[in-house]
Scaffold this motif. Structure first.
Motif, PDB file in Angstrom:
ATOM      1  N   ASN A 167       1.660  12.948   3.203  1.00  0.00           N
ATOM      2  CA  ASN A 167       2.679  13.860   3.731  1.00  0.00           C
ATOM      3  C   ASN A 167       4.094  13.470   3.318  1.00  0.00           C
ATOM      4  OD1 ASN A 167       2.514  11.511   5.319  1.00  0.00           O
ATOM      5  ND2 ASN A 167       3.505  12.505   7.045  1.00  0.00           N
ATOM      6  N   SER A 283       0.918  18.127   6.823  1.00  0.00           N
ATOM      7  CA  SER A 283       1.868  18.836   7.682  1.00  0.00           C
ATOM      8  C   SER A 283       3.056  19.387   6.905  1.00  0.00           C
ATOM      9  CB  SER A 283       2.353  17.917   8.806  1.00  0.00           C
ATOM     10  OG  SER A 283       3.009  16.771   8.274  1.00  0.00           O
ATOM     11  N   ASN A 284       3.478  18.686   5.846  1.00  0.00           N
ATOM     12  CA  ASN A 284       4.613  19.178   5.069  1.00  0.00           C
ATOM     13  C   ASN A 284       4.245  20.339   4.160  1.00  0.00           C
ATOM     14  OD1 ASN A 284       3.066  17.568   3.381  1.00  0.00           O
ATOM     15  ND2 ASN A 284       4.810  16.694   2.292  1.00  0.00           N
ATOM     16  N   ILE A 286       2.211  22.912   5.525  1.00  0.00           N
ATOM     17  CA  ILE A 286       1.936  24.039   6.415  1.00  0.00           C
ATOM     18  C   ILE A 286       3.184  24.912   6.523  1.00  0.00           C
ATOM     19  CG2 ILE A 286       1.281  24.728   8.760  1.00  0.00           C
ATOM     20  CD1 ILE A 286      -0.205  22.079   9.029  1.00  0.00           C
ATOM     21  N   THR A 302      -0.332  30.099  12.077  1.00  0.00           N
ATOM     22  CA  THR A 302       0.476  28.876  12.024  1.00  0.00           C
ATOM     23  C   THR A 302       1.954  29.257  12.101  1.00  0.00           C
ATOM     24  OG1 THR A 302       0.507  28.932   9.606  1.00  0.00           O
ATOM     25  CG2 THR A 302      -1.225  27.633  10.649  1.00  0.00           C
ATOM     26  N   VAL A 304       5.829  27.357  11.982  1.00  0.00           N
ATOM     27  CA  VAL A 304       6.594  26.132  11.732  1.00  0.00           C
ATOM     28  C   VAL A 304       8.055  26.411  12.069  1.00  0.00           C
ATOM     29  CG1 VAL A 304       7.256  24.390  10.043  1.00  0.00           C
ATOM     30  CG2 VAL A 304       4.999  25.463   9.901  1.00  0.00           C
ATOM     31  N   VAL A 309       4.919  22.154  14.427  1.00  0.00           N
ATOM     32  CA  VAL A 309       3.867  23.060  13.972  1.00  0.00           C
ATOM     33  C   VAL A 309       3.076  23.530  15.188  1.00  0.00           C
ATOM     34  CG1 VAL A 309       1.807  23.332  12.541  1.00  0.00           C
ATOM     35  CG2 VAL A 309       3.692  21.873  11.754  1.00  0.00           C
ATOM     36  N   VAL A 322       0.588  20.853  17.236  1.00  0.00           N
ATOM     37  CA  VAL A 322       0.107  19.649  16.554  1.00  0.00           C
ATOM     38  C   VAL A 322       0.789  18.463  17.223  1.00  0.00           C
ATOM     39  CG1 VAL A 322       0.057  18.353  14.400  1.00  0.00           C
ATOM     40  CG2 VAL A 322      -0.332  20.834  14.370  1.00  0.00           C
ATOM     41  N   ALA A 325       0.089  14.350  13.553  1.00  0.00           N
ATOM     42  CA  ALA A 325      -0.238  14.937  12.251  1.00  0.00           C
ATOM     43  C   ALA A 325      -0.633  13.873  11.232  1.00  0.00           C
ATOM     44  CB  ALA A 325       0.948  15.731  11.723  1.00  0.00           C
ATOM     45  N   ASP A 326      -1.378  14.311  10.235  1.00  0.00           N
ATOM     46  CA  ASP A 326      -1.561  13.553   8.994  1.00  0.00           C
ATOM     47  C   ASP A 326      -2.272  12.218   9.147  1.00  0.00           C
ATOM     48  OD1 ASP A 326      -0.044  15.550   7.503  1.00  0.00           O
ATOM     49  OD2 ASP A 326       1.734  14.700   8.435  1.00  0.00           O
ATOM     50  N   HIS A 335      -5.367  16.521  11.958  1.00  0.00           N
ATOM     51  CA  HIS A 335      -4.215  16.820  12.795  1.00  0.00           C
ATOM     52  C   HIS A 335      -4.698  17.008  14.225  1.00  0.00           C
ATOM     53  CE1 HIS A 335      -2.033  17.529   9.053  1.00  0.00           C
ATOM     54  NE2 HIS A 335      -2.910  18.460   8.712  1.00  0.00           N
TER      55      HIS A 335
END
Length: 343
Positions: A167, A283-284, A286, A302, A304, A309, A322, A325-326, A335
């Motif tokens: 991420n 996550s980066n 989404i 979803t 953001v 998120v 979330v 994450a990651d 997640h």
């Protein structure tokens, strides 16, 4: 009047003996040639050994010690005792900046030392690739790589040469050192933890999800393979949005492991598949919109905003978030979410 040189020059210092000889040659042979020789000799006398020394190339460790944007990485390296390791040959370090350490809650010495040296060492070795890799040599797409701690990380290179590891974005590429490269990144990486099932079973907040996977894994080969494979795989990696225990309890149907053990297997399988997405989605990556789940290609929403998120299943009345994450596994990414999404 005729010039008469001193007959005894032994009492002169060595430098002046040289100058004496040159001056005598000047008077005997002329000014022009002697001036050249004098310049050379005086330059030699004035040049110290230190000034003549050629600077040696800097290692990864040297740069971490000198560059203030890596002061927290320096503190972590010293605490973990990895200074000599980072001097070794043929390495690539994905180096988090001070801002990355701060964002990870490790913005000062006390935060780093709240962990054991072994934990910090494992974290830093997950940032170290035992090979010198220049970003131009990376293939386009997602690729799994084995880090120095034996964990798996995933490099993603887009068609326009934007590169991320897990991420984290690479913000400065190919800082050449005497023993490899530094790739500067904007996040501290979380080490991988075996396969997806191992990551879930190792989290005390995901015990009900683990029970659901075990319940259907004996009859559903897709779920069993996705969660349980032990091999690092880029063939069928998965992203799992993992409802935590509070989410299962709020759902009301699967509040205990006993309830899960007696639940309809197909109902549980459909539920799990709706929380799975084919491929790696960090996550980066989404964006606001939707993702396609593994359950009959059904989508979930979803959103953001402000770095948060949120998600919503087609039949849910509210959104979920979330929470963590990651979390990387050798065959996907996890997640943790606070809602059971409904198709």
């Amino acid at each position: 009047m005729k010039y008469r040189p001193a007959t005894d020059v032994s009492i002169l210092p060595p430098e002046f003996k040289i100058v004496y000889t040159i001056m005598r040659r000047f008077l005997l042979t002329g000014f022009r040639h002697t001036l050249i020789v004098l310049g050379i000799v005086l330059a030699a006398i004035g040049c110290s050994p230190e000034e003549a020394t050629v600077a040696e190339p800097k290692t990864i460790t040297d740069i971490i010690l000198e560059d203030e944007q890596f002061s927290m990485l320096r503190a972590a390296m010293n605490y973990a005792g990895l200074g000599d390791t980072f001097k070794g040959g043929n390495l690539t370090l994905f180096a988090p900046t001070n801002a990355a350490f701060t964002a990870a809650g490790l913005g000062n010495d006390a935060a780093i030392r709240a962990r054991t040296p072994g934990q910090v060492q494992a974290m830093l070795l997950y940032h170290l690739l035992p090979a010198p890799v220049e970003t131009g040599a990376l293939p386009t797409g997602q690729n799994a790589i084995d880090m120095a701690n034996k964990g798996t990380a995933f490099i993603n290179k887009t068609s326009d040469a934007v590169i991320a590891i897990n991420n984290a974005s690479i913000t400065r590429t190919n800082v050449a050192t005497a023993n490899g490269y530094i790739q500067v990144i904007d996040r501290v990486l979380t080490p991988s933890t075996g396969n997806l099932l191992a990551a879930i079973e190792g989290n005390p907040d995901l015990t009900l999800l683990a029970a659901a996977i075990r319940r259907v894994g004996t009859t559903n080969t897709t779920i069993a393979t996705t969660f349980s494979t032990t091999a690092t795989s880029m063939t069928n990696p998965a992203t799992v949005f993992a409802p935590n225990n509070a989410a299962f309890q709020a759902d009301g149907r699967f509040t205990t492991q006993t309830a899960i053990a007696s639940a309809n297997q197909q109902t549980l399988a459909n539920l799990l598949l709706y929380h799975m997405v084919s491929g790696l989605v960090f996550s980066n990556q989404i964006q606001t919109g939707s993702l396609i789940s593994s359950f009959n290609n059904s989508r979930f929403t979803t959103i953001v905003a402000g770095g948060l998120v949120t998600l919503k299943g087609n039949s849910n009345f509210r959104t979920g978030s979330v929470k963590t994450a990651d979390q990387v596994a050798n065959n996907g990414v996890l997640h943790v979410i606070d809602q059971v999404m409904l198709p």
